[in-house]
Design a protein around this motif. Structure first.
Motif, short mmCIF file in Angstrom:
data_model
loop_
_atom_site.label_atom_id
_atom_site.label_comp_id
_atom_site.label_asym_id
_atom_site.label_seq_id
_atom_site.Cartn_x
_atom_site.Cartn_y
_atom_site.Cartn_z
N PHE A 7 0.82 -1.21 0.00
CA PHE A 7 0.00 0.00 0.00
C PHE A 7 0.86 1.26 0.00
O PHE A 7 0.57 2.22 -0.72
N VAL A 8 1.91 1.27 0.78
CA VAL A 8 2.80 2.43 0.82
C VAL A 8 3.45 2.64 -0.53
O VAL A 8 3.50 3.77 -1.03
N ASN A 9 3.95 1.57 -1.13
CA ASN A 9 4.58 1.69 -2.45
C ASN A 9 3.57 2.13 -3.50
O ASN A 9 3.91 2.87 -4.42
N SER A 10 2.32 1.68 -3.39
CA SER A 10 1.29 2.10 -4.34
C SER A 10 0.99 3.58 -4.20
O SER A 10 0.82 4.28 -5.21
N ILE A 11 0.92 4.06 -2.97
CA ILE A 11 0.67 5.49 -2.75
C ILE A 11 1.82 6.33 -3.28
O ILE A 11 1.62 7.36 -3.93
N ILE A 12 3.05 5.90 -3.03
CA ILE A 12 4.22 6.63 -3.53
C ILE A 12 4.24 6.62 -5.05
O ILE A 12 4.49 7.66 -5.68
N LEU A 13 3.95 5.48 -5.67
CA LEU A 13 3.90 5.41 -7.12
C LEU A 13 2.83 6.34 -7.68
O LEU A 13 3.07 7.07 -8.65
N PHE A 14 1.65 6.34 -7.08
CA PHE A 14 0.57 7.21 -7.52
C PHE A 14 0.97 8.68 -7.38
O PHE A 14 0.67 9.49 -8.26
N ALA A 15 1.67 9.02 -6.32
CA ALA A 15 2.10 10.41 -6.11
C ALA A 15 3.10 10.81 -7.19
O ALA A 15 3.01 11.92 -7.74
N TYR A 16 4.06 9.94 -7.52
CA TYR A 16 5.04 10.27 -8.56
C TYR A 16 4.37 10.39 -9.93
O TYR A 16 4.71 11.28 -10.72
N VAL A 17 3.45 9.49 -10.24
CA VAL A 17 2.75 9.56 -11.52
C VAL A 17 1.93 10.84 -11.60
O VAL A 17 1.94 11.53 -12.63
N SER A 18 1.24 11.18 -10.53
CA SER A 18 0.45 12.41 -10.51
C SER A 18 1.34 13.63 -10.66
O SER A 18 1.01 14.57 -11.40
N LEU A 19 2.46 13.65 -9.96
CA LEU A 19 3.40 14.77 -10.07
C LEU A 19 3.95 14.88 -11.49
O LEU A 19 4.07 15.98 -12.03
N GLY A 20 4.28 13.75 -12.09
CA GLY A 20 4.79 13.77 -13.45
C GLY A 20 3.77 14.29 -14.45
O GLY A 20 4.09 15.10 -15.32
N LEU A 21 2.51 13.84 -14.33
CA LEU A 21 1.47 14.32 -15.22
C LEU A 21 1.19 15.80 -15.01
O LEU A 21 0.99 16.55 -15.97
N THR A 22 1.19 16.24 -13.76
CA THR A 22 0.97 17.65 -13.47
C THR A 22 2.09 18.51 -14.06
O THR A 22 1.82 19.55 -14.69
N MET A 23 3.31 18.09 -13.89
CA MET A 23 4.43 18.85 -14.44
C MET A 23 4.37 18.87 -15.97
O MET A 23 4.67 19.89 -16.60
N ALA A 24 3.98 17.76 -16.58
CA ALA A 24 3.86 17.71 -18.04
C ALA A 24 2.79 18.68 -18.52
O ALA A 24 2.99 19.39 -19.52
N LEU A 25 1.67 18.75 -17.83
CA LEU A 25 0.60 19.67 -18.21
C LEU A 25 1.01 21.12 -18.01
O LEU A 25 0.68 21.99 -18.83
#
Length: 58
Positions: A30-48
């Motif tokens: 669960f912790v790794n899933s949350i961290i992965l989701f945070a990095y993916v979200s940050l990456g998409l936000t920065m791309a936008l």
């Protein structure tokens, strides 16, 4: 002899208890899933944001 130093890098710790039962820590998943989701979200936000800046000034 040098290979001994690399053993902790490749350890999976499936057999972490005295009786060598295979187990998994669900909280790690669960912790790794949350961290992965945070990095993916940050990456998409920065791309936008970069895309919006690029379209505005170019």
């Amino acid at each position: 002899m040098k290979a001994i130093y690399f053993l902790p890098v490749f350890s999976i710790n499936l057999f972490a208890h005295i009786n060598n039962t295979i187990h998994s820590h669900m909280i790690d998943f669960f912790v790794n899933s949350i961290i992965l989701f945070a990095y993916v979200s940050l990456g998409l936000t920065m791309a936008l944001i970069i895309r919006a800046i690029y379209r505005r000034f170019v």
